[in-house]
Design a protein around this motif. Structure first.
Motif, PDB file in Angstrom:
ATOM      1  N   ASP A 132       3.328  15.498  -6.810  1.00 46.77           N
ATOM      2  CA  ASP A 132       2.875  14.125  -7.051  1.00 46.77           C
ATOM      3  C   ASP A 132       3.922  13.343  -7.869  1.00 46.77           C
ATOM      4  O   ASP A 132       4.969  13.893  -8.250  1.00 46.77           O
ATOM      5  CB  ASP A 132       1.519  14.124  -7.774  1.00 46.77           C
ATOM      6  CG  ASP A 132       1.549  14.973  -9.037  1.00 46.77           C
ATOM      7  OD1 ASP A 132       2.646  15.210  -9.591  1.00 46.77           O
ATOM      8  OD2 ASP A 132       0.469  15.419  -9.475  1.00 46.77           O
TER       9      ASP A 132
ATOM     10  N   ASP B 208       1.145  10.254   3.926  1.00 44.91           N
ATOM     11  CA  ASP B 208       0.888   9.107   3.043  1.00 44.91           C
ATOM     12  C   ASP B 208       1.161   9.457   1.587  1.00 44.91           C
ATOM     13  O   ASP B 208       1.318   8.575   0.739  1.00 44.91           O
ATOM     14  CB  ASP B 208      -0.567   8.625   3.186  1.00 44.91           C
ATOM     15  CG  ASP B 208      -0.774   7.892   4.502  1.00 44.91           C
ATOM     16  OD1 ASP B 208       0.236   7.552   5.159  1.00 44.91           O
ATOM     17  OD2 ASP B 208      -1.932   7.686   4.887  1.00 44.91           O
ATOM     18  N   GLN B 209       1.205  10.758   1.302  1.00 45.66           N
ATOM     19  CA  GLN B 209       1.487  11.195  -0.060  1.00 45.66           C
ATOM     20  C   GLN B 209       2.851  10.668  -0.541  1.00 45.66           C
ATOM     21  O   GLN B 209       3.055  10.442  -1.728  1.00 45.66           O
ATOM     22  CB  GLN B 209       1.436  12.741  -0.123  1.00 45.66           C
ATOM     23  CG  GLN B 209       1.652  13.349  -1.478  1.00 45.66           C
ATOM     24  CD  GLN B 209       0.506  13.058  -2.461  1.00 45.66           C
ATOM     25  OE1 GLN B 209      -0.470  12.407  -2.116  1.00 45.66           O
ATOM     26  NE2 GLN B 209       0.642  13.537  -3.681  1.00 45.66           N
TER      27      GLN B 209
ATOM     28  N   THR C 151       2.233   7.330  -1.948  1.00 40.73           N
ATOM     29  CA  THR C 151       1.503   7.475  -3.222  1.00 40.73           C
ATOM     30  C   THR C 151       2.463   7.885  -4.334  1.00 40.73           C
ATOM     31  O   THR C 151       2.426   7.349  -5.443  1.00 40.73           O
ATOM     32  CB  THR C 151       0.393   8.544  -3.072  1.00 40.73           C
ATOM     33  OG1 THR C 151      -0.379   8.192  -1.929  1.00 40.73           O
ATOM     34  CG2 THR C 151      -0.491   8.632  -4.288  1.00 40.73           C
TER      35      THR C 151
ATOM     36  N   LYS D 192       4.662   4.910  -5.302  1.00 42.65           N
ATOM     37  CA  LYS D 192       3.881   3.899  -6.060  1.00 42.65           C
ATOM     38  C   LYS D 192       3.609   4.387  -7.473  1.00 42.65           C
ATOM     39  O   LYS D 192       3.685   3.629  -8.435  1.00 42.65           O
ATOM     40  CB  LYS D 192       2.544   3.651  -5.346  1.00 42.65           C
ATOM     41  CG  LYS D 192       2.649   2.560  -4.320  1.00 42.65           C
ATOM     42  CD  LYS D 192       1.273   2.119  -3.874  1.00 42.65           C
ATOM     43  CE  LYS D 192       1.392   1.390  -2.543  1.00 42.65           C
ATOM     44  NZ  LYS D 192       0.420   1.765  -1.568  1.00 42.65           N
ATOM     45  N   ASP D 193       3.290   5.677  -7.604  1.00 42.17           N
ATOM     46  CA  ASP D 193       2.966   6.215  -8.936  1.00 42.17           C
ATOM     47  C   ASP D 193       4.196   6.208  -9.862  1.00 42.17           C
ATOM     48  O   ASP D 193       4.063   5.971 -11.062  1.00 42.17           O
ATOM     49  CB  ASP D 193       2.392   7.641  -8.825  1.00 42.17           C
ATOM     50  CG  ASP D 193       0.962   7.610  -8.301  1.00 42.17           C
ATOM     51  OD1 ASP D 193       0.377   6.502  -8.235  1.00 42.17           O
ATOM     52  OD2 ASP D 193       0.430   8.680  -7.932  1.00 42.17           O
TER      53      ASP D 193
END
Ligand code: FMN
Length: 322
Positions: A243, A270-271, A274, A277-278
């Protein structure tokens, strides 16, 4: 300048999140999709050394690497070396992000000329995934390490594109080894295939193919140390990066870029969006306008107590846990 832009192996990346060598990168369509989802670069599925020998009719029916032979038997039915070169060519013609080829080898000779074909096909860089399993009692560590050094030297003699070695963490002195390897980049670390035993069927299978987020621990320590001690080599952190938080940790430790694989298999492509963006959100919250402003901020050399990276025994610090 884009706030996530970075340079890895001399290549300009719009962000530091690279999709690692795997089945996620084995067709042009998939690579195009990864670019659309935000990947900073892709590393193509590896071409295996044994595969090249096989294609050249050189692979004997017996091999010292049973796993490799299985792979060859399966893979060569569906693929060919020429297809690999076509994949590079077509991917380069289709996407704008850097395309890094990958070769998986177990010896220092034989296939090096093939690397030139990879360069001519248009690859932006070459990742070398090499691991010599040290199980021969008569082989000294020096002898084993010389396989890596020879390979690095031979490749750099004939290639103009940069190379990066994808390493395991199994070296007695990783810092000294990387210093001597003297290549533009290293990937810390590879996640090696490992056998597992089914106690009901008494058969072998594979241990977990995918990593979990806690697997970041080994690489985080060594990224922190190596980025301080060997500044001329780019580091792509790999294994257990699932992540945005994990990417930020690795950048703080001093990584030039990161590679992701399992998280995309587990959470879908899509991760990637994410994760990006994170990172941006965290940068905004913490007032950073560019990743260079915080990269390496928590590396071995930059912190007050570098011993934090050296601690390896639990005894003193966790004596309260019974
Ligand atoms: C299905 C699968 C196929 C892989 N194939 C390759 C490969 O061909 N070459 C290679 O260098 N690494 C290969 N890997 C390893 C990944 O590139 C990566 O180093 C590893 O999965 C650790 O990263 P992760 O924790 O993000 O998954 C593969 C991994 C998976 C899960």
């Amino acid at each position: 300048m884009n706030k996530l832009e970075t340079t890895y192996l001399g290549l300009k990346l719009r962000n530091p999140v690279i999709v690692a060598s795997s089945g996620l990168t084995n067709t042009v369509e998939k690579i195009k999709n990864l670019e659309a989802k935000g990947a900073g670069a892709v590393v193509l599925k590896s071409l295996f050394e044994e595969q090249i020998y096989f294609e050249a009719g050189k692979l004997a029916s017996h091999t010292d690497y049973p796993e490799a032979l299985d792979y060859v038997n399966f893979y060569t039915k569906n693929n060919s070396v020429q297809e690999y070169l076509d994949l590079i060519k077509n991917a380069k013609a289709t996407v704008n992000i850097p395309v890094i080829a990958s070769i998986n080898c177990v010896s220092s000779k034989g296939w090096v000329d093939f690397a030139k074909k990879i360069e001519l096909a248009g690859a932006d860089a070459l990742e070398v995934n090499v691991f010599v399993l040290p199980i021969d009692k008569s082989l000294t560590s020096d002898k084993i390490e010389s396989i890596y050094f020879e390979l690095a030297e031979n490749l750099q003699k004939i290639l103009s594109i940069p190379i990066a070695f994808k390493l395991s963490s199994h070296f007695s002195n990783l810092v000294g080894f990387v210093q001597k390897l003297n290549v533009p980049g290293v990937i810390l670390f590879n996640r090696l295939y490992a056998p597992d035993i089914d106690i009901d069927t008494m058969k072998f299978g594979s241990a977990d193919i995918f990593s979990s987020p806690s697997d970041i621990r080994n690489s985080l320590r060594w990224v922190g140390i190596l980025s301080s001690k060997i500044t001329k080599t780019d580091i792509a952190a790999s294994t257990g990066i699932h992540d945005g938080k994990a990417v930020i940790k690795q950048l703080l430790a001093g990584a030039t870029a990161v590679q992701v694989c399992s998280t995309l298999y587990k959470n879908g492509l899509d991760q990637l969006e994410t994760i990006i963006k994170d990172i941006e959100k965290w940068m905004k919250t913490n007032g950073y306008n560019h990743i260079d402003e915080f990269r390496g901020k928590m590396s071995y050399n930059k912190i007050e107590d570098p011993q934090i990276y050296e601690r390896s025994q639990f005894m003193k610090y966790f004596s309260s846990i019974q």
